[in-house]
Design a protein around this motif. Structure first.
Motif, PDB file in Angstrom:
ATOM      1  N   LYS A 153       0.864  -1.049   0.027  1.00 57.33           N
ATOM      2  CA  LYS A 153       0.025  -0.045  -0.013  1.00 57.33           C
ATOM      3  C   LYS A 153       0.852   1.125   0.059  1.00 57.33           C
ATOM      4  N   LEU A 154       0.366   2.458  -0.511  1.00 54.89           N
ATOM      5  CA  LEU A 154       0.910   3.666  -0.344  1.00 54.89           C
ATOM      6  C   LEU A 154       0.358   4.294   0.918  1.00 54.89           C
ATOM      7  N   VAL A 155       1.649   4.903   1.977  1.00 56.59           N
ATOM      8  CA  VAL A 155       1.452   5.227   3.043  1.00 56.59           C
ATOM      9  C   VAL A 155       2.021   6.634   3.116  1.00 56.59           C
ATOM     10  N   ALA A 156       1.488   7.356   4.127  1.00 60.19           N
ATOM     11  CA  ALA A 156       2.358   8.546   4.537  1.00 60.19           C
ATOM     12  C   ALA A 156       1.779   8.810   6.092  1.00 60.19           C
ATOM     13  N   SER A 157       2.787   9.756   6.787  1.00 60.43           N
ATOM     14  CA  SER A 157       2.235  10.079   8.049  1.00 60.43           C
ATOM     15  C   SER A 157       1.361  11.116   8.172  1.00 60.43           C
ATOM     16  N   PRO A 158       0.491  11.199   9.357  1.00 63.18           N
ATOM     17  CA  PRO A 158      -0.612  12.131   9.350  1.00 63.18           C
ATOM     18  C   PRO A 158       0.088  13.579   9.305  1.00 63.18           C
ATOM     19  N   ALA A 159       1.028  13.694  10.041  1.00 66.10           N
ATOM     20  CA  ALA A 159       1.856  14.745   9.882  1.00 66.10           C
ATOM     21  C   ALA A 159       2.161  15.470   8.681  1.00 66.10           C
ATOM     22  N   TYR A 160       2.802  14.534   7.812  1.00 68.29           N
ATOM     23  CA  TYR A 160       3.081  14.937   6.340  1.00 68.29           C
ATOM     24  C   TYR A 160       1.784  15.298   5.619  1.00 68.29           C
ATOM     25  N   SER A 182      -2.638  14.909   0.628  1.00 64.46           N
ATOM     26  CA  SER A 182      -2.422  13.718   0.332  1.00 64.46           C
ATOM     27  C   SER A 182      -3.011  13.643  -1.386  1.00 64.46           C
ATOM     28  N   PRO A 183      -2.104  12.639  -2.099  1.00 68.70           N
ATOM     29  CA  PRO A 183      -2.512  12.624  -3.365  1.00 68.70           C
ATOM     30  C   PRO A 183      -3.881  11.852  -3.679  1.00 68.70           C
ATOM     31  N   ASP A 184      -4.671  12.454  -4.529  1.00 68.32           N
ATOM     32  CA  ASP A 184      -6.075  11.815  -4.744  1.00 68.32           C
ATOM     33  C   ASP A 184      -5.820  10.868  -5.898  1.00 68.32           C
ATOM     34  N   ASN A 185      -5.154  10.869  -6.649  1.00 62.07           N
ATOM     35  CA  ASN A 185      -4.927  10.119  -7.805  1.00 62.07           C
ATOM     36  C   ASN A 185      -3.201   9.988  -8.272  1.00 62.07           C
ATOM     37  N   ILE A 186      -3.438   9.330  -9.340  1.00 63.89           N
ATOM     38  CA  ILE A 186      -1.987   8.842  -9.837  1.00 63.89           C
ATOM     39  C   ILE A 186      -1.083   9.918 -10.449  1.00 63.89           C
ATOM     40  N   GLU A 187      -1.967  11.012 -11.000  1.00 66.02           N
ATOM     41  CA  GLU A 187      -1.356  12.094 -11.338  1.00 66.02           C
ATOM     42  C   GLU A 187      -0.830  13.192 -10.484  1.00 66.02           C
ATOM     43  N   GLN A 188      -1.280  13.249  -9.427  1.00 67.39           N
ATOM     44  CA  GLN A 188      -0.804  13.982  -8.393  1.00 67.39           C
ATOM     45  C   GLN A 188       0.395  13.500  -7.519  1.00 67.39           C
ATOM     46  N   LEU A 189       0.577  12.216  -7.733  1.00 73.79           N
ATOM     47  CA  LEU A 189       1.545  11.357  -6.812  1.00 73.79           C
ATOM     48  C   LEU A 189       3.094  12.129  -7.201  1.00 73.79           C
ATOM     49  N   GLN A 238       3.503   0.100  -8.917  1.00 71.72           N
ATOM     50  CA  GLN A 238       2.447   0.106  -9.735  1.00 71.72           C
ATOM     51  C   GLN A 238       1.071   0.104  -8.876  1.00 71.72           C
ATOM     52  N   PHE A 239      -0.030   0.370  -9.631  1.00 70.25           N
ATOM     53  CA  PHE A 239      -1.190   0.610  -8.807  1.00 70.25           C
ATOM     54  C   PHE A 239      -2.351   0.113  -9.930  1.00 70.25           C
ATOM     55  N   MET A 240      -3.382  -0.242  -9.342  1.00 72.98           N
ATOM     56  CA  MET A 240      -4.542  -0.829  -9.828  1.00 72.98           C
ATOM     57  C   MET A 240      -5.509   0.407 -10.349  1.00 72.98           C
ATOM     58  N   ASP A 241      -5.971   0.633 -11.602  1.00 66.39           N
ATOM     59  CA  ASP A 241      -6.934   1.650 -11.898  1.00 66.39           C
ATOM     60  C   ASP A 241      -7.922   0.725 -12.608  1.00 66.39           C
ATOM     61  N   GLY A 242      -9.015   0.325 -11.631  1.00 68.40           N
ATOM     62  CA  GLY A 242      -9.978  -0.426 -12.354  1.00 68.40           C
ATOM     63  C   GLY A 242      -9.324  -1.910 -12.328  1.00 68.40           C
ATOM     64  N   PHE A 249      -6.748   3.431  -5.664  1.00 68.59           N
ATOM     65  CA  PHE A 249      -5.798   3.028  -6.430  1.00 68.59           C
ATOM     66  C   PHE A 249      -4.703   1.920  -5.822  1.00 68.59           C
ATOM     67  N   PRO A 250      -5.303   0.838  -5.572  1.00 70.35           N
ATOM     68  CA  PRO A 250      -4.725  -0.125  -4.727  1.00 70.35           C
ATOM     69  C   PRO A 250      -3.352  -0.694  -5.418  1.00 70.35           C
ATOM     70  N   VAL A 251      -2.301  -1.238  -4.645  1.00 69.07           N
ATOM     71  CA  VAL A 251      -1.547  -1.814  -5.170  1.00 69.07           C
ATOM     72  C   VAL A 251      -1.755  -3.230  -5.576  1.00 69.07           C
ATOM     73  N   PRO A 252      -1.284  -3.760  -6.826  1.00 72.77           N
ATOM     74  CA  PRO A 252      -1.537  -5.114  -7.252  1.00 72.77           C
ATOM     75  C   PRO A 252      -1.005  -6.228  -6.195  1.00 72.77           C
ATOM     76  N   PRO A 253      -1.880  -7.023  -5.867  1.00 69.25           N
ATOM     77  CA  PRO A 253      -1.439  -8.010  -4.846  1.00 69.25           C
ATOM     78  C   PRO A 253      -0.143  -8.830  -5.478  1.00 69.25           C
TER      79      PRO A 253
END
Length: 297
Positions: free
Chosen positions: A162-169, A175-182, A196-200, A254-258
């Motif tokens: 999964k993609l994670v970050a701290s609450p302080a960050y 927080s990025p809402d989509n892949i383009e903002q990442l 890699q992320f799943m988009d559908g 956009f979950p990470v592929p298993p």
């Protein structure tokens, strides 16, 4: 011909020298040398040409090595057929990932050693891809395996990231809402890897950018908890941080592929019972710990 002499010759041939084989077998160099001498004396041919860098197989040695390896494997299989249950004996050399091997898989090996006190377990923890055959490992535990390799892989459980970050960050930078903002957020990375992320049903690959890099997922988790950026990490690493509230999942649409964890071993007709027992114990470990690794599909 003594089976231990045959196995020792194969170890020397694969390791490229007496010293390396002695370390691998846990024997003194004098014992290894005596066993080699006995085989060459019985065959009446030189199997190894000693060099300043170790030992190289002669033409006869190349031919004999394959036969000796097959004979050793057949003897091991025969012993297991006669005694299919009971105590494990001998030595098991395992390559484990450094990222979560010592913290998550070491207890499985400890339990295996407790159940089989006559078994010698030697473990090497490293995130590099070891050469199982050249380095004399019985098996390795990997979060991925090379599809085009000649190794035999047995899946033992899932691994979810999964993609994670701290609450302080997140409070300071959002927080990025989509892949383009990442791309607008500093990535905490192991090197030059792609995320890699799943988009559908579609897998999207992203080339993250960041200044903080470490060859350890544990170090990256600590950096993410300190608010240095966003990190793409396995759930078994983030689990405790999430429980403590120091890391939270982000961009969850956009979950990470298993993925999966495998026991890989050199090619042979039958896995040794030692490898089979370890594989079964790891399967049970994953079944009992879904909170660390995610649900199996």
């Amino acid at each position: 011909m003594d089976i231990e002499d045959l196995q020792t010759f194969v170890a020397v041939a694969d390791a490229g020298g007496v010293s390396a084989a002695a370390r691998r077998l846990g024997l003194s160099k004098s014992i290894v040398s005596r066993r080699l001498f006995r085989i060459e004396a019985e065959l009446g041919v030189q199997l190894l040409a000693r060099t300043t860098r170790g030992a190289a197989l002669t033409e006869a040695g190349v031919t004999f090595r394959d036969h000796a390896a097959r004979a050793s494997a057949e003897i091991d299989t025969a012993r297991e057929t006669i005694h299919p249950t009971g105590q494990l004996h001998g030595r098991l050399r395992v390559a484990m990932p450094l990222t979560f091997g010592p913290t998550h898989f070491a207890p499985v090996l400890a339990e295996m050693a407790r159940l089989h006190p006559q078994l010698h377990i030697h473990t090497s923890y490293s995130d590099r891809f070891v050469d199982l055959i050249a380095e004399g490992f019985d098996c390795a535990i990997r979060g991925a395996y090379l599809q085009n390799s000649n190794l035999i892989a047995k899946r033992v459980g899932p691994i979810h990231g999964k993609l994670v970050a701290s609450p302080a960050y997140i409070k300071e930078h959002g927080s990025p809402d989509n892949i383009e903002q990442l791309v607008n957020h500093p990535a905490l990375m192991q090197g030059t890897e792609a995320w890699q992320f799943m988009d559908g049903d579609r897998i999207v690959t992203v080339q993250p950018q960041g200044k903080f890099k470490a060859d350890s997922a544990i170090a990256l988790a600590a950096a993410a908890a300190a608010g240095l950026g966003v990190a793409w990490l396995p759930q078994c690493i983030t689990h405790e941080y999430e429980a403590a509230g120091t890391l939270v999942p982000i961009m969850t649409r956009f979950p990470v592929p298993p993925g999966a964890v495998y026991v890989v071993r050199p090619p042979s007709q039958h896995p040794t019972r030692k490898v089979r027992v370890l594989t079964e114990m790891l399967v049970e470990y994953f079944r009992q710990n879904p909170e660390l690794w995610g649900a199996d599909s």
